[in-house]
Scaffold this active site. Sequence first.
Site, mmCIF file in Angstrom:
data_model
loop_
_atom_site.group_PDB
_atom_site.id
_atom_site.type_symbol
_atom_site.label_atom_id
_atom_site.label_comp_id
_atom_site.label_asym_id
_atom_site.label_seq_id
_atom_site.Cartn_x
_atom_site.Cartn_y
_atom_site.Cartn_z
ATOM 1 N N SER A 66 43.431 49.143 39.088
ATOM 2 C CA SER A 66 43.390 48.105 40.118
ATOM 3 C C SER A 66 44.770 47.873 40.740
ATOM 4 C CB SER A 66 42.898 46.788 39.526
ATOM 5 O OG SER A 66 41.647 46.955 38.922
HETATM 6 N N1 SAH Z 1 41.018 47.948 33.571
HETATM 7 C C1 SAH Z 1 41.189 49.267 34.149
HETATM 8 C C2 SAH Z 1 40.327 49.435 35.400
HETATM 9 C C3 SAH Z 1 39.581 50.713 35.346
HETATM 10 S S1 SAH Z 1 38.305 50.961 36.530
HETATM 11 C C4 SAH Z 1 42.645 49.578 34.396
HETATM 12 O O1 SAH Z 1 43.491 48.687 34.227
HETATM 13 O O2 SAH Z 1 42.958 50.712 34.722
HETATM 14 C C5 SAH Z 1 36.864 50.459 35.635
HETATM 15 C C6 SAH Z 1 36.552 51.186 34.367
HETATM 16 O O3 SAH Z 1 35.326 50.664 33.856
HETATM 17 C C7 SAH Z 1 36.327 52.694 34.499
HETATM 18 O O4 SAH Z 1 37.171 53.378 33.630
HETATM 19 C C8 SAH Z 1 34.850 52.876 34.112
HETATM 20 O O5 SAH Z 1 34.578 54.087 33.452
HETATM 21 C C9 SAH Z 1 34.642 51.691 33.197
HETATM 22 N N2 SAH Z 1 33.261 51.284 32.994
HETATM 23 C C10 SAH Z 1 32.249 51.235 33.909
HETATM 24 N N3 SAH Z 1 31.099 50.796 33.335
HETATM 25 C C11 SAH Z 1 31.408 50.546 32.020
HETATM 26 C C12 SAH Z 1 30.662 50.076 30.904
HETATM 27 N N4 SAH Z 1 29.361 49.773 30.994
HETATM 28 N N5 SAH Z 1 31.288 49.947 29.722
HETATM 29 C C13 SAH Z 1 32.600 50.257 29.593
HETATM 30 N N6 SAH Z 1 33.368 50.716 30.603
HETATM 31 C C14 SAH Z 1 32.774 50.862 31.810
#
Ligand code: SAH
Length: 218
Positions: A66
Site C-alpha cells: 500500500s
Molecule cells: N499488508 C500488505 C498489503 C498486501 S496486499 C503490505 O503491507 O504489503 C493484500 C494481501 O492480501 C495480498 O498479499 C493477498 O494475497 C492477501 N490476501 C487476499 N485475500 C486473503 C485472505 N483471504 N487471507 C489472507 N491473505 C489474503
Amino acid sequence: MDENSLKYERQREEMVRKQIEARGVTDPNVLAAMRKVPRHLFVSEALRDQAYGDFPLPIGEQQTISQPYIVAEMTQALQPGKDDRILEIGTGSGYQAAVLAEIVFRVYTIEKIHALHIKTRKLFDALHYHNIVTKYSDGTAGWADEGPFDGIIVTAGSPSIPTPLVSQLAVGGCMVIPVGDQYSQELIKLYKDETGIHKINLGGCRFVKLVGEYGWRS
Ligand code: SAH
C-alpha cells in the site's frame, strides 16, 4: 551505516513530513514507526528507489504494497497500544505488519499466497521482527486459537465484514477494513464496546481483493 541507508533515511524523513504529517496523521508512535521501518527492503531491488514515493507498488503475485499514507492512516485508526496483540489479514510484503510490530506487543499476520508467506517470513527473520507471527491460510476465517485480538487490520478489500473477524475482536478493540466492490471501497473503522458494534466511514480507498470463504469467492 552505508551510503544507501543514509539516502533512504532521508527519503523516509521526507515521506513522513510531506505525505503523512502534512495529511494530518498525528499519533507519535505511528510517525516514529514510519520513520524507522526500512520500506525499501519490503520491495524488490529494482523498485527500491521508488519505495518512498506517494503510491502503491507491485510486490509480485499480482499484489501490492500500500501507499505509505494509507498504511499510516490505517495504523492510526487502529489506535494501537504497546501491550496490544493485533491480527492482520493480508501479510503481502510485510510492511504494514512491521510498522505495527514497532508499536505493539505482538502481530499475528495471515497470507493466503504461499510464495508471499514464505518470502516475507524470511524477511521478518532477517530484520529481527521476532514479535511477528505468520500463518499461511485464508484469513477471512481469522485465527480463532489466538483470539480475541485487541485490534484487527484487513489490508485487502472485502464485499462485507467477515463475521469470524468480528467475533475475534476483543471488547474495547478496533477493526479497520476496506469494504466495497472490486474497484473501490470505503475504509471502515469498526469498534466494539459493552453496548455493541459501531462503525465509522473513513473515506474511499482502493485495495486488491480479499479472496476467501468470508470475502470474495474468487
Ligand atoms: N499488508 C500488505 C498489503 C498486501 S496486499 C503490505 O503491507 O504489503 C493484500 C494481501 O492480501 C495480498 O498479499 C493477498 O494475497 C492477501 N490476501 C487476499 N485475500 C486473503 C485472505 N483471504 N487471507 C489472507 N491473505 C489474503
